[in-house]
Design a protein around this motif. Structure first.
Motif, PDB file in Angstrom:
ATOM      1  N   ALA A  64     -46.679 -78.626 -73.041  1.00 44.27           N
ATOM      2  CA  ALA A  64     -47.639 -78.280 -74.092  1.00 44.27           C
ATOM      3  C   ALA A  64     -47.007 -78.386 -75.473  1.00 44.27           C
ATOM      4  O   ALA A  64     -47.666 -78.828 -76.427  1.00 44.27           O
ATOM      5  N   ILE A  65     -45.754 -78.000 -75.601  1.00 42.84           N
ATOM      6  CA  ILE A  65     -45.072 -78.132 -76.894  1.00 42.84           C
ATOM      7  C   ILE A  65     -44.885 -79.601 -77.252  1.00 42.84           C
ATOM      8  O   ILE A  65     -45.132 -80.015 -78.389  1.00 42.84           O
ATOM      9  N   ILE A  66     -44.472 -80.410 -76.289  1.00 46.57           N
ATOM     10  CA  ILE A  66     -44.332 -81.849 -76.539  1.00 46.57           C
ATOM     11  C   ILE A  66     -45.679 -82.459 -76.889  1.00 46.57           C
ATOM     12  O   ILE A  66     -45.787 -83.294 -77.791  1.00 46.57           O
ATOM     13  N   TRP A  67     -46.736 -82.050 -76.183  1.00 44.31           N
ATOM     14  CA  TRP A  67     -48.084 -82.548 -76.459  1.00 44.31           C
ATOM     15  C   TRP A  67     -48.512 -82.206 -77.888  1.00 44.31           C
ATOM     16  O   TRP A  67     -49.113 -83.033 -78.571  1.00 44.31           O
ATOM     17  N   ALA A  68     -48.214 -81.003 -78.339  1.00 41.39           N
ATOM     18  CA  ALA A  68     -48.646 -80.576 -79.671  1.00 41.39           C
ATOM     19  C   ALA A  68     -48.025 -81.422 -80.767  1.00 41.39           C
ATOM     20  O   ALA A  68     -48.687 -81.728 -81.759  1.00 41.39           O
ATOM     21  N   PHE A  69     -46.798 -81.832 -80.590  1.00 37.40           N
ATOM     22  CA  PHE A  69     -46.143 -82.606 -81.640  1.00 37.40           C
ATOM     23  C   PHE A  69     -46.275 -84.112 -81.464  1.00 37.40           C
ATOM     24  O   PHE A  69     -45.970 -84.866 -82.374  1.00 37.40           O
ATOM     25  N   SER A  70     -46.742 -84.555 -80.307  1.00 35.82           N
ATOM     26  CA  SER A  70     -46.892 -85.998 -80.119  1.00 35.82           C
ATOM     27  C   SER A  70     -48.344 -86.458 -80.195  1.00 35.82           C
ATOM     28  O   SER A  70     -48.598 -87.661 -80.134  1.00 35.82           O
ATOM     29  N   SER A  71     -49.284 -85.541 -80.343  1.00 35.06           N
ATOM     30  CA  SER A  71     -50.689 -85.938 -80.432  1.00 35.06           C
ATOM     31  C   SER A  71     -50.977 -86.556 -81.796  1.00 35.06           C
ATOM     32  O   SER A  71     -50.289 -86.293 -82.772  1.00 35.06           O
ATOM     33  N   ARG A  72     -52.014 -87.388 -81.831  1.00 42.38           N
ATOM     34  CA  ARG A  72     -52.327 -88.128 -83.050  1.00 42.38           C
ATOM     35  C   ARG A  72     -52.934 -87.250 -84.145  1.00 42.38           C
ATOM     36  O   ARG A  72     -52.719 -87.492 -85.322  1.00 42.38           O
ATOM     37  N   ASN A  73     -53.747 -86.275 -83.770  1.00 42.57           N
ATOM     38  CA  ASN A  73     -54.330 -85.417 -84.794  1.00 42.57           C
ATOM     39  C   ASN A  73     -54.167 -83.955 -84.390  1.00 42.57           C
ATOM     40  O   ASN A  73     -53.796 -83.646 -83.263  1.00 42.57           O
ATOM     41  N   THR A  74     -54.465 -83.085 -85.332  1.00 38.25           N
ATOM     42  CA  THR A  74     -54.221 -81.666 -85.114  1.00 38.25           C
ATOM     43  C   THR A  74     -55.179 -81.072 -84.094  1.00 38.25           C
ATOM     44  O   THR A  74     -54.810 -80.175 -83.338  1.00 38.25           O
ATOM     45  N   TRP A  75     -56.407 -81.557 -84.055  1.00 37.18           N
ATOM     46  CA  TRP A  75     -57.379 -81.015 -83.104  1.00 37.18           C
ATOM     47  C   TRP A  75     -56.956 -81.277 -81.667  1.00 37.18           C
ATOM     48  O   TRP A  75     -57.135 -80.418 -80.804  1.00 37.18           O
ATOM     49  N   SER A  76     -56.427 -82.442 -81.388  1.00 40.73           N
ATOM     50  CA  SER A  76     -55.982 -82.704 -80.010  1.00 40.73           C
ATOM     51  C   SER A  76     -54.685 -81.975 -79.689  1.00 40.73           C
ATOM     52  O   SER A  76     -54.342 -81.821 -78.517  1.00 40.73           O
ATOM     53  N   ALA A  77     -53.973 -81.507 -80.696  1.00 40.94           N
ATOM     54  CA  ALA A  77     -52.774 -80.707 -80.440  1.00 40.94           C
ATOM     55  C   ALA A  77     -53.147 -79.367 -79.817  1.00 40.94           C
ATOM     56  O   ALA A  77     -52.355 -78.778 -79.081  1.00 40.94           O
ATOM     57  N   TRP A  78     -54.360 -78.895 -80.089  1.00 34.24           N
ATOM     58  CA  TRP A  78     -54.824 -77.629 -79.540  1.00 34.24           C
ATOM     59  C   TRP A  78     -55.497 -77.791 -78.179  1.00 34.24           C
ATOM     60  O   TRP A  78     -56.073 -76.824 -77.655  1.00 34.24           O
ATOM     61  N   ALA A  79     -55.474 -78.969 -77.585  1.00 35.69           N
ATOM     62  CA  ALA A  79     -56.123 -79.210 -76.290  1.00 35.69           C
ATOM     63  C   ALA A  79     -55.585 -78.317 -75.170  1.00 35.69           C
ATOM     64  O   ALA A  79     -56.379 -77.799 -74.376  1.00 35.69           O
ATOM     65  N   PRO A  80     -54.263 -78.101 -75.041  1.00 32.66           N
ATOM     66  CA  PRO A  80     -53.809 -77.181 -73.989  1.00 32.66           C
ATOM     67  C   PRO A  80     -54.339 -75.756 -74.163  1.00 32.66           C
ATOM     68  O   PRO A  80     -54.635 -75.083 -73.174  1.00 32.66           O
ATOM     69  N   ALA A  81     -54.505 -75.319 -75.401  1.00 31.64           N
ATOM     70  CA  ALA A  81     -55.063 -73.981 -75.621  1.00 31.64           C
ATOM     71  C   ALA A  81     -56.521 -73.932 -75.197  1.00 31.64           C
ATOM     72  O   ALA A  81     -56.985 -72.931 -74.649  1.00 31.64           O
ATOM     73  N   ALA A  82     -57.252 -75.011 -75.427  1.00 26.21           N
ATOM     74  CA  ALA A  82     -58.650 -75.060 -74.995  1.00 26.21           C
ATOM     75  C   ALA A  82     -58.750 -75.149 -73.476  1.00 26.21           C
ATOM     76  O   ALA A  82     -59.667 -74.598 -72.873  1.00 26.21           O
ATOM     77  N   LEU A  83     -57.817 -75.811 -72.852  1.00 23.26           N
ATOM     78  CA  LEU A  83     -57.807 -75.916 -71.400  1.00 23.26           C
ATOM     79  C   LEU A  83     -57.411 -74.600 -70.743  1.00 23.26           C
ATOM     80  O   LEU A  83     -57.721 -74.363 -69.573  1.00 23.26           O
ATOM     81  N   ALA A  84     -56.763 -73.735 -71.494  1.00 20.12           N
ATOM     82  CA  ALA A  84     -56.324 -72.450 -70.936  1.00 20.12           C
ATOM     83  C   ALA A  84     -57.492 -71.541 -70.599  1.00 20.12           C
ATOM     84  O   ALA A  84     -57.400 -70.735 -69.664  1.00 20.12           O
ATOM     85  N   LEU A  85     -58.599 -71.648 -71.311  1.00 16.39           N
ATOM     86  CA  LEU A  85     -59.727 -70.745 -71.067  1.00 16.39           C
ATOM     87  C   LEU A  85     -60.330 -70.921 -69.673  1.00 16.39           C
ATOM     88  O   LEU A  85     -60.455 -69.934 -68.941  1.00 16.39           O
ATOM     89  N   PRO A  86     -60.693 -72.129 -69.231  1.00 12.76           N
ATOM     90  CA  PRO A  86     -61.228 -72.223 -67.864  1.00 12.76           C
ATOM     91  C   PRO A  86     -60.188 -71.887 -66.797  1.00 12.76           C
ATOM     92  O   PRO A  86     -60.527 -71.313 -65.756  1.00 12.76           O
ATOM     93  N   LEU A  87     -58.937 -72.213 -67.047  1.00 10.24           N
ATOM     94  CA  LEU A  87     -57.902 -71.851 -66.082  1.00 10.24           C
ATOM     95  C   LEU A  87     -57.753 -70.331 -65.993  1.00 10.24           C
ATOM     96  O   LEU A  87     -57.567 -69.774 -64.903  1.00 10.24           O
ATOM     97  N   ALA A  88     -57.848 -69.660 -67.128  1.00  6.59           N
ATOM     98  CA  ALA A  88     -57.739 -68.202 -67.138  1.00  6.59           C
ATOM     99  C   ALA A  88     -58.933 -67.549 -66.448  1.00  6.59           C
ATOM    100  O   ALA A  88     -58.779 -66.550 -65.739  1.00  6.59           O
ATOM    101  N   LEU A  89     -60.112 -68.113 -66.636  1.00  6.68           N
ATOM    102  CA  LEU A  89     -61.292 -67.550 -65.977  1.00  6.68           C
ATOM    103  C   LEU A  89     -61.164 -67.635 -64.457  1.00  6.68           C
ATOM    104  O   LEU A  89     -61.505 -66.691 -63.751  1.00  6.68           O
ATOM    105  N   ILE A  90     -60.672 -68.740 -63.961  1.00  9.67           N
ATOM    106  CA  ILE A  90     -60.483 -68.874 -62.514  1.00  9.67           C
ATOM    107  C   ILE A  90     -59.306 -68.032 -62.050  1.00  9.67           C
ATOM    108  O   ILE A  90     -59.370 -67.370 -61.015  1.00  9.67           O
TER     109      ILE A  90
END
Length: 99
Positions: A64-90
């Motif tokens: 996730a740290i590597i993803w945050a700094f290698s993504s093209r824009n800032t919004w996609s850097a937050w993708a792992p945080a957005a993916l955390a919500l459905p994983l946390a619900l399950i």
């Protein structure tokens, strides 16, 4: 000219800060949620599932740290945080509703 350079410097600083927070906080949330998710869905006894689910959490956090700094824009850097919500619900569903 000086005002233009100051605004560009401030904008770059905020982008770097946002990516750092996405990597640190979002990566922590993602790895924590992914660990809880795996502990729930692995077909093992509870103690073994927690241990086996905890092992890849370090790789999830690093990824996730590597993803945050290698993504093209800032919004996609937050993708792992957005993916955390459905994983946390399950992952935390039995804990939330077993009052």
């Amino acid at each position: 000219m000086k005002d233009y350079l100051m605004s560009k410097t401030r904008a770059v600083w905020l982008l770097i800060f946002s990516r750092a927070m996405a990597g640190l906080l979002g990566g922590y949330g993602f790895s924590y949620s992914a660990t809880a998710f795996l502990a729930q869905v692995l077909p093992l006894p509870a103690q073994d599932a927690v241990i086996v689910a905890s092992l890849p959490s370090f790789a999830f956090y690093t990824g996730a740290i590597i993803w945050a700094f290698s993504s093209r824009n800032t919004w996609s850097a937050w993708a792992p945080a957005a993916l955390a919500l459905p994983l946390a619900l399950i992952g935390f569903w039995p804990t939330i509703w077993s009052i």
